[in-house]
Scaffold this motif. Structure first.
Motif, mmCIF file in Angstrom:
data_model
loop_
_atom_site.group_PDB
_atom_site.id
_atom_site.type_symbol
_atom_site.label_atom_id
_atom_site.label_comp_id
_atom_site.label_asym_id
_atom_site.label_seq_id
_atom_site.Cartn_x
_atom_site.Cartn_y
_atom_site.Cartn_z
ATOM 1 N N ASP A 160 64.164 68.633 59.795
ATOM 2 C CA ASP A 160 63.827 67.966 58.572
ATOM 3 C C ASP A 160 64.149 68.671 57.121
ATOM 4 O O ASP A 160 63.076 70.148 57.329
ATOM 5 N N GLN A 161 64.718 68.038 56.830
ATOM 6 C CA GLN A 161 64.542 68.797 55.263
ATOM 7 C C GLN A 161 64.236 67.941 54.295
ATOM 8 O O GLN A 161 64.635 66.972 54.003
ATOM 9 N N ARG A 162 63.649 68.925 52.684
ATOM 10 C CA ARG A 162 62.928 67.606 51.916
ATOM 11 C C ARG A 162 63.257 68.633 50.684
ATOM 12 O O ARG A 162 62.989 69.700 50.947
ATOM 13 N N MET A 163 63.443 68.257 50.212
ATOM 14 C CA MET A 163 63.428 69.003 48.060
ATOM 15 C C MET A 163 62.060 69.030 47.695
ATOM 16 O O MET A 163 61.351 67.641 47.818
ATOM 17 N N VAL A 164 62.117 70.070 47.021
ATOM 18 C CA VAL A 164 60.662 70.529 45.891
ATOM 19 C C VAL A 164 60.385 70.623 44.968
ATOM 20 O O VAL A 164 61.532 71.688 44.493
ATOM 21 N N ASP A 165 59.707 70.151 43.408
ATOM 22 C CA ASP A 165 60.489 69.838 42.332
ATOM 23 C C ASP A 165 59.110 71.376 42.236
ATOM 24 O O ASP A 165 57.603 70.873 42.242
ATOM 25 N N LEU A 166 59.177 72.083 41.744
ATOM 26 C CA LEU A 166 57.815 73.039 41.561
ATOM 27 C C LEU A 166 57.154 72.883 40.307
ATOM 28 O O LEU A 166 56.079 73.096 39.939
ATOM 29 N N GLY A 167 57.442 72.691 39.399
ATOM 30 C CA GLY A 167 56.937 72.490 37.980
ATOM 31 C C GLY A 167 57.224 73.065 36.769
ATOM 32 O O GLY A 167 56.621 73.610 35.498
ATOM 33 N N ASP A 168 57.438 74.830 37.917
ATOM 34 C CA ASP A 168 57.560 76.650 37.165
ATOM 35 C C ASP A 168 58.204 77.019 37.661
ATOM 36 O O ASP A 168 58.370 76.565 38.828
ATOM 37 N N VAL A 169 58.694 78.031 37.769
ATOM 38 C CA VAL A 169 59.688 78.994 38.160
ATOM 39 C C VAL A 169 59.032 79.862 38.680
ATOM 40 O O VAL A 169 57.822 79.777 38.278
ATOM 41 N N ILE A 170 59.600 80.206 40.146
ATOM 42 C CA ILE A 170 58.803 80.965 40.747
ATOM 43 C C ILE A 170 60.314 82.624 41.248
ATOM 44 O O ILE A 170 61.341 82.053 41.046
ATOM 45 N N THR A 171 60.081 83.441 42.095
ATOM 46 C CA THR A 171 60.762 84.749 41.862
ATOM 47 C C THR A 171 60.445 84.613 43.073
ATOM 48 O O THR A 171 60.322 83.893 44.485
ATOM 49 N N GLU A 172 61.717 85.206 43.963
ATOM 50 C CA GLU A 172 61.956 85.366 45.784
ATOM 51 C C GLU A 172 60.783 86.336 45.632
ATOM 52 O O GLU A 172 60.505 85.810 47.698
ATOM 53 N N ASP A 173 60.640 87.334 45.754
ATOM 54 C CA ASP A 173 59.357 87.673 46.154
ATOM 55 C C ASP A 173 58.064 86.921 46.395
ATOM 56 O O ASP A 173 57.175 86.825 47.448
ATOM 57 N N THR A 174 57.838 85.594 45.278
ATOM 58 C CA THR A 174 56.383 84.792 45.467
ATOM 59 C C THR A 174 57.030 83.662 46.699
ATOM 60 O O THR A 174 55.933 82.956 47.478
#
Length: 340
Positions: A160-174
């Motif tokens: 199951d695939q779904r898109m998530v809008d985060l509202g802010d940027v995150i890093t690959e580490d996060t």
């Protein structure tokens, strides 16, 4: 020496075999000519009279031979000592065809195609019951710095695939930290239990991950609880139209029942054990639309039932061959899903 009851059953078996093969009422002379029963035509006629009196066969019209009734088919099926074995080539073809599937949807589509081809009936397969499925892995993939794709994979191979809008940027580490937290908590959990644990995940998230985890968690819960569990894959519906005479005045009703799917889902639900074949013959079907059909069904999944599959056709069907095909395909599907 064969006793009278066994001899009458052999006569019934001969009538079933000839009627399934030729779709013509069977006469006593044909039984004597085609089957080596070792008795005279007079004895066969007497046995047929007894079978008719007991409701196992009937005469469709005057001066005709006899055909099996639902009760006759039931006795025949109940007395099957073993299903007709598939040939080595058939078994190899089933394994090769199904092992080439790329995902769960492909496995089920291939399964109905196989069953329809092997039995020349309508094949039906129920999607795995997700309330019994467990989370295998949750993947998070950054699409943009502020948007990610959430991929949930279950132990039955459902993706199951779904898109998530985060509202802010995150890093690959996060993202990696979130992925580790989510899988540590949810992997191996049943979907219903995992949905509850998502709230605990959000509460336990560090402050710097809280907002992102809330957004991911809300979409993850939807993925866990919003699933089309009662789904069927059908194949071979055209096979019914090749035998219109088997459904006098009822073919349209059968096709409508298949289209609605609810009736078929109820029949598949009766398959409570993986590997156990259930046969509903004619009037044994609760739904009136299905009274001219037989349904051969089985549960699949191995030690734990995941769903049901089977075939729908006229009561005049090759029961030994159909039972063998349904069982073989169910076994292969269970093996494939367990290996994924």
């Amino acid at each position: 020496m064969v006793n009278a009851d066994e001899r009458r059953f052999e006569v019934l078996r001969a009538i079933v075999a000839d009627y399934v093969s030729n779709h013509e009422p069977v006469a006593s002379k044909a039984i004597v000519d085609r089957h080596n029963l070792g008795v005279s035509s007079a004895t066969v006629r007497n046995d047929m009279a007894s079978l008719e009196e007991d409701g196992y066969i009937m005469q469709p019209h005057t001066s005709a031979g006899r055909i099996p009734t639902d009760k006759g088919y039931r006795l025949f099926v109940d007395r099957l000592s073993e299903a007709k074995p598939l040939s080595t080539a058939e078994r190899r073809a089933i394994g090769t065809f199904l092992e080439g599937a790329v995902d769960l949807d492909d496995v089920l589509r291939r399964s109905v195609r196989l069953l329809a081809q092997l039995t020349r009936q309508v094949a039906v397969v129920q999607y795995p019951t997700l309330t019994r499925s467990t989370v295998r892995h949750i993947e998070l993939v950054l699409i943009t710095p502020a948007r990610l794709m959430l991929v949930m994979i279950t132990d039955t191979g459902r993706v199951d695939q779904r898109m998530v809008d985060l509202g802010d940027v995150i890093t690959e580490d996060t993202l990696a930290r979130m992925r580790t937290m989510i899988n540590s908590s949810l992997a191996g959990q049943r979907l219903t239990d995992a949905a509850v644990k998502v709230a605990e995940l959000v509460d336990a998230a560090p402050n710097e991950l809280r907002d992102a985890m809330i957004r991911v968690g809300s979409v993850l819960v939807e993925s866990l609880v919003d699933h089309p569990e009662e789904r069927l894959v059908l194949g071979g519906t055209a096979n019914l139209t090749r035998n219109v005479a088997d459904f006098p005045g009822s073919l349209r009703q059968v096709l409508e029942a298949l289209e609605e799917q609810v009736v078929i889902l109820k029949l598949l639900a009766s398959a409570q054990d993986a590997g156990t074949v259930t046969v509903h013959i004619g009037g044994e079907n609760e739904a009136e639309q299905m009274r001219s059909t037989s349904v051969v069904s089985i549960g699949y999944g191995g030690t734990e039932l995941l769903g049901g599959m089977g075939v729908v056709g006229p009561t005049r069907m090759d029961y030994p061959g159909t039972i063998a095909a349904v069982r073989a395909v169910a076994n292969y599907v269970g093996e494939i899903l367990r290996a994924r």
